[in-house]
Design a protein around this motif. Sequence first.
Motif, short mmCIF file in Angstrom:
data_model
loop_
_atom_site.label_atom_id
_atom_site.label_comp_id
_atom_site.label_asym_id
_atom_site.label_seq_id
_atom_site.Cartn_x
_atom_site.Cartn_y
_atom_site.Cartn_z
N VAL A 198 8.23 -74.98 -92.60
CA VAL A 198 8.30 -76.66 -92.89
C VAL A 198 9.63 -76.98 -92.06
O VAL A 198 9.65 -77.79 -91.30
CB VAL A 198 8.35 -77.03 -94.24
CG1 VAL A 198 8.80 -78.51 -94.35
CG2 VAL A 198 7.16 -76.86 -94.88
N GLU A 199 10.69 -76.10 -91.84
CA GLU A 199 12.07 -76.67 -91.64
C GLU A 199 11.86 -76.11 -89.99
O GLU A 199 12.27 -77.17 -89.33
CB GLU A 199 12.98 -75.45 -92.05
CG GLU A 199 13.22 -75.90 -93.72
CD GLU A 199 14.48 -75.08 -94.01
OE1 GLU A 199 14.76 -73.90 -93.38
OE2 GLU A 199 15.13 -75.34 -94.92
N GLU A 200 11.12 -75.40 -89.47
CA GLU A 200 10.81 -75.58 -88.15
C GLU A 200 10.06 -76.69 -87.67
O GLU A 200 10.41 -77.20 -86.38
CB GLU A 200 10.10 -74.12 -87.87
CG GLU A 200 9.70 -73.88 -86.11
CD GLU A 200 8.86 -72.78 -85.92
OE1 GLU A 200 8.29 -72.50 -84.85
OE2 GLU A 200 8.76 -71.81 -86.74
N GLY A 201 9.47 -77.25 -88.20
CA GLY A 201 8.42 -78.43 -87.78
C GLY A 201 9.23 -79.56 -87.95
O GLY A 201 9.43 -80.33 -86.92
N PHE A 216 3.41 -81.68 -92.67
CA PHE A 216 2.75 -81.93 -94.02
C PHE A 216 2.69 -80.92 -94.90
O PHE A 216 2.40 -79.74 -94.50
CB PHE A 216 1.26 -82.44 -93.86
CG PHE A 216 1.24 -83.80 -92.76
CD1 PHE A 216 0.88 -85.17 -93.52
CD2 PHE A 216 1.22 -83.84 -91.46
CE1 PHE A 216 0.91 -86.04 -92.54
CE2 PHE A 216 1.24 -84.54 -90.71
CZ PHE A 216 1.00 -85.96 -91.26
N VAL A 217 2.53 -81.25 -96.29
CA VAL A 217 2.68 -80.30 -97.16
C VAL A 217 1.26 -80.46 -98.01
O VAL A 217 1.22 -81.76 -98.77
CB VAL A 217 3.56 -80.05 -98.30
CG1 VAL A 217 3.35 -79.04 -99.34
CG2 VAL A 217 4.77 -79.52 -97.43
N ALA A 218 0.23 -79.83 -98.34
CA ALA A 218 -0.98 -80.12 -99.17
C ALA A 218 -1.28 -78.77 -100.04
O ALA A 218 -2.14 -78.18 -99.86
CB ALA A 218 -2.21 -80.31 -98.32
N CYS A 219 -0.37 -78.76 -100.97
CA CYS A 219 -0.46 -77.65 -101.96
C CYS A 219 -0.91 -78.04 -103.45
O CYS A 219 -0.74 -79.13 -103.65
CB CYS A 219 0.80 -76.97 -101.96
SG CYS A 219 1.19 -76.22 -100.47
N ALA A 220 -1.09 -77.17 -104.06
CA ALA A 220 -1.39 -77.43 -105.65
C ALA A 220 0.05 -77.80 -106.12
O ALA A 220 1.11 -77.62 -105.67
CB ALA A 220 -1.55 -76.10 -106.46
N GLU A 221 0.05 -78.46 -107.39
CA GLU A 221 1.11 -78.91 -108.14
C GLU A 221 2.37 -78.20 -108.14
O GLU A 221 3.52 -78.51 -107.83
CB GLU A 221 0.72 -79.90 -109.23
CG GLU A 221 -0.02 -80.85 -109.25
CD GLU A 221 -0.31 -81.36 -110.54
OE1 GLU A 221 0.25 -81.07 -111.68
OE2 GLU A 221 -1.30 -82.28 -110.84
#
Length: 300
Positions: free
Chosen positions: A28-31, A39-44
């Motif tokens: 994420v930090e690289e992006g 984007f983050v599309a993870c479970a809760e």
Amino acid sequence: MRPVTGFHHETAFYGSDDDFLSLTVPFVEEGLRAGHPTFVACAEQNTALLRGALGRDDAVTYLPGADQYARPSDAIASYRELCGKLVAAGATRIHVVGDVPHPGTGAPWDWWARYEAAVNQAYAEFPLWGLCPYDTRTTPDYVLADVARTHPHVAGSANLDYGGVLSAPRPDVLEQSRPLLELVDPTPAAVRCAVNAAIANVDLDEESAHDVVYAASEIITNGLTHGAGPVRFRLWADRSRVVIACTDRGPGPRDPLVGLVPTEVTQTAGLGLWILHRTCGYVSMGRSEDGFTVRVSVGS
């Protein structure tokens, strides 16, 4: 510098929360450092872990994982639309980390295995870097094997296991009992009539009952048109759920996108199979010792 193009499909395996963060936070930090849409599309639980580790950062877009991965065909349509808009706006790389459902999270696997294979083609036109982390504490071994076969990259390295044959679809638990209905080489009209009678005492709303009949007609038509005989249709049901299956002796479709994207994209898939993937509770397609089977579940 030429824009980066093409889908980079990567998986990684973790066995603890710390492992999960060590894989996803740098991604994420690289992006974010590069100014790419991220984007983050993870479970809760995993979303909460990432939020805590990343702190308040409005540059990250969080997509509810349960909505983004409600069904494979919807996920593909959603990501294609999202990537198309971002590329039109000038994006040269898009970062997405997402939790793909599997039996360890309470979801049937077969159609998500097909999703993981199909997106290598479905997203190929976009500069998308997708990271699909899998928790070894909850993910079954046969799922991990399919994950390795469907991702060209594992934890930043080329994957030598990529491209293998997916595991055979697993029968539904209702199939442990004797079918309520079994027909060989029936016409679609005969199937619709027989299914209507067979589900009369199942607790389905009007829309779900329509979905069962429509699905039955579509899968028998598909088997008779594209498969090799004999074509066998079966139906099982409990008080509130119906499972239907059509098995033929043919090899099944070669195109991994069949049913997962609309016909104007695949140019080979039947519109009916795509509609089933967008409306029914679960659709499985694959080969086993019995032949090629399309299996559909409706109800709960």
